[in-house]
Design a protein around this motif. Structure first.
Motif, PDB file in Angstrom:
ATOM      1  N   GLY A  58     -22.860  13.668  23.580  1.00 25.20           N
ATOM      2  CA  GLY A  58     -24.089  14.471  23.648  1.00 25.20           C
ATOM      3  C   GLY A  58     -24.774  14.390  24.991  1.00 25.20           C
ATOM      4  N   TYR A  59     -24.001  14.483  26.068  1.00 20.46           N
ATOM      5  CA  TYR A  59     -24.562  14.335  27.410  1.00 20.46           C
ATOM      6  C   TYR A  59     -25.435  15.540  27.770  1.00 20.46           C
ATOM      7  CZ  TYR A  59     -20.671  11.053  27.536  1.00 20.46           C
ATOM      8  OH  TYR A  59     -19.791  10.054  27.244  1.00 20.46           O
ATOM      9  N   THR A  60     -26.641  15.266  28.247  1.00 21.80           N
ATOM     10  CA  THR A  60     -27.586  16.314  28.629  1.00 21.80           C
ATOM     11  C   THR A  60     -28.278  15.940  29.932  1.00 21.80           C
ATOM     12  OG1 THR A  60     -28.016  16.913  26.312  1.00 21.80           O
ATOM     13  CG2 THR A  60     -29.639  17.617  27.942  1.00 21.80           C
ATOM     14  N   ILE A  61     -28.358  16.893  30.836  1.00 24.60           N
ATOM     15  CA  ILE A  61     -29.105  16.709  32.080  1.00 24.60           C
ATOM     16  C   ILE A  61     -30.161  17.804  32.172  1.00 24.60           C
ATOM     17  CG2 ILE A  61     -29.018  16.843  34.607  1.00 24.60           C
ATOM     18  CD1 ILE A  61     -26.310  15.515  34.529  1.00 24.60           C
ATOM     19  N   LYS A  62     -31.405  17.390  32.403  1.00 27.22           N
ATOM     20  CA  LYS A  62     -32.498  18.335  32.594  1.00 27.22           C
ATOM     21  C   LYS A  62     -33.052  18.186  34.008  1.00 27.22           C
ATOM     22  CE  LYS A  62     -34.048  17.970  27.759  1.00 27.22           C
ATOM     23  NZ  LYS A  62     -35.201  17.638  26.888  1.00 27.22           N
ATOM     24  N   VAL A  63     -33.348  19.301  34.637  1.00 26.90           N
ATOM     25  CA  VAL A  63     -34.001  19.308  35.948  1.00 26.90           C
ATOM     26  C   VAL A  63     -35.254  20.171  35.832  1.00 26.90           C
ATOM     27  CG1 VAL A  63     -33.812  19.891  38.396  1.00 26.90           C
ATOM     28  CG2 VAL A  63     -31.823  18.988  37.174  1.00 26.90           C
ATOM     29  N   GLN A  75     -31.110  19.729  44.190  1.00 26.47           N
ATOM     30  CA  GLN A  75     -29.753  19.186  44.179  1.00 26.47           C
ATOM     31  C   GLN A  75     -29.776  17.659  44.149  1.00 26.47           C
ATOM     32  OE1 GLN A  75     -28.204  21.064  47.717  1.00 26.47           O
ATOM     33  NE2 GLN A  75     -27.233  22.708  46.546  1.00 26.47           N
ATOM     34  N   GLN A  76     -30.685  17.055  44.898  1.00 30.24           N
ATOM     35  CA  GLN A  76     -30.782  15.595  44.890  1.00 30.24           C
ATOM     36  C   GLN A  76     -31.216  15.081  43.529  1.00 30.24           C
ATOM     37  OE1 GLN A  76     -31.517  14.325  49.512  1.00 30.24           O
ATOM     38  NE2 GLN A  76     -33.337  14.606  48.283  1.00 30.24           N
ATOM     39  N   THR A  77     -32.086  15.825  42.858  1.00 36.62           N
ATOM     40  CA  THR A  77     -32.486  15.453  41.505  1.00 36.62           C
ATOM     41  C   THR A  77     -31.286  15.500  40.572  1.00 36.62           C
ATOM     42  OG1 THR A  77     -34.734  16.304  41.847  1.00 36.62           O
ATOM     43  CG2 THR A  77     -34.006  16.018  39.580  1.00 36.62           C
ATOM     44  N   LEU A  78     -30.499  16.567  40.685  1.00 37.44           N
ATOM     45  CA  LEU A  78     -29.294  16.685  39.856  1.00 37.44           C
ATOM     46  C   LEU A  78     -28.323  15.543  40.144  1.00 37.44           C
ATOM     47  CD1 LEU A  78     -27.441  18.206  37.883  1.00 37.44           C
ATOM     48  CD2 LEU A  78     -26.657  19.589  39.823  1.00 37.44           C
ATOM     49  N   MET A  82     -26.681  12.780  37.731  1.00 41.26           N
ATOM     50  CA  MET A  82     -25.226  12.694  37.606  1.00 41.26           C
ATOM     51  C   MET A  82     -24.735  11.261  37.791  1.00 41.26           C
ATOM     52  SD  MET A  82     -23.863  16.224  39.429  1.00 41.26           S
ATOM     53  CE  MET A  82     -22.111  15.867  39.076  1.00 41.26           C
ATOM     54  N   ILE A  83     -25.436  10.475  38.584  1.00 39.34           N
ATOM     55  CA  ILE A  83     -25.081   9.059  38.713  1.00 39.34           C
ATOM     56  C   ILE A  83     -25.289   8.353  37.379  1.00 39.34           C
ATOM     57  CG2 ILE A  83     -25.681   6.870  39.822  1.00 39.34           C
ATOM     58  CD1 ILE A  83     -26.385   8.455  42.346  1.00 39.34           C
TER      59      ILE A  83
END
Length: 213
Positions: A58-63, A75-78, A82-83
């Motif tokens: 259930g991987y989720t990334i929010k920006v 991009q740096q936030t993303l 991602m790290i």
């Protein structure tokens, strides 16, 4: 610039190839309106079985697009998130949420791509996108005699008292009051005495330039 899921998806695939050996499956990518978190990574931990540890899913990334930022800032936030994703996906254990492993990976990316990925991101210098507010905030900015700069939001009833404090203090080289409509000050406490948060000279001059006397 306008942030979209399509942009996040394109950046993710590019960075996955360049920095993560294409190991990361595409997560759920979302654009949020968070004021307090520029980015956020989340996943679910599932137990494999008794004494067999955990797996993640259930991987989720929010920006967040709350602030009007340049492309490289988004991009740096993303990349920051991602790290976190990479550490969770490969099953590594760090010493803390931004521990030794996170810092090592961030340093590697910074050196490889000229990024400036840090463990935390300040938002007090950012302006909200399409900000519409009639609220006014009385600010006091002062410069100390040893060339340090400070900022605080003032309770208007105590403006004269604070001004007298500044005039009588040999440690204050300059003090001025300005009015701002910037909503970032909505959560700041209203001070009643001469005190403030340390800021840079550049921030000091920028706030004066963007505010009303």
């Amino acid at each position: 610039m306008e942030l979209t899921v399509s942009l996040l998806r394109a950046w993710f695939h590019d960075f996955n190839i360049r920095y993560f050996q294409e190991k990361l499956p595409e997560p759920r990518l979302l654009v949020s309106r968070s004021r307090t978190q520029l980015g956020q990574f989340s996943c679910r931990r599932l137990r494999k079985g008794l004494f067999r540890g955990y797996t993640t899913t259930g991987y989720t990334i929010k920006v967040s697009e709350y602030y009007d930022m340049e492309e490289r800032d988004y991009q740096q936030t993303l990349l920051h998130e991602m790290i976190h994703y990479y550490i969770a996906f490969v099953g590594s254990k760090d010493t803390s949420p931004h521990g030794r492993l996170f810092r090592e990976l961030a340093e590697r990316l910074n050196n490889a791509g000229g990024w400036h990925i840090t463990v935390s991101s300040r938002t007090d210098h950012l302006r909200a996108r399409n900000q519409k507010s009639s609220a006014q905030y009385l600010l006091v900015l002062f410069k100390s005699s040893d060339n340090h700069y400070f900022l605080s939001v003032v309770n208007p009833d105590y403006r004269n008292y604070i001004a007298r404090q500044a005039q009588s203090s040999p440690m204050i080289a300059d003090c001025r009051f300005v009015v701002s409509h910037d909503e970032r000050y909505a959560t700041w406490p209203r001070t009643r005495t001469l005190r403030g948060r340390r800021i840079t000279e550049k921030e000091y001059l920028q706030i004066i330039a963007n505010s009303m006397e």
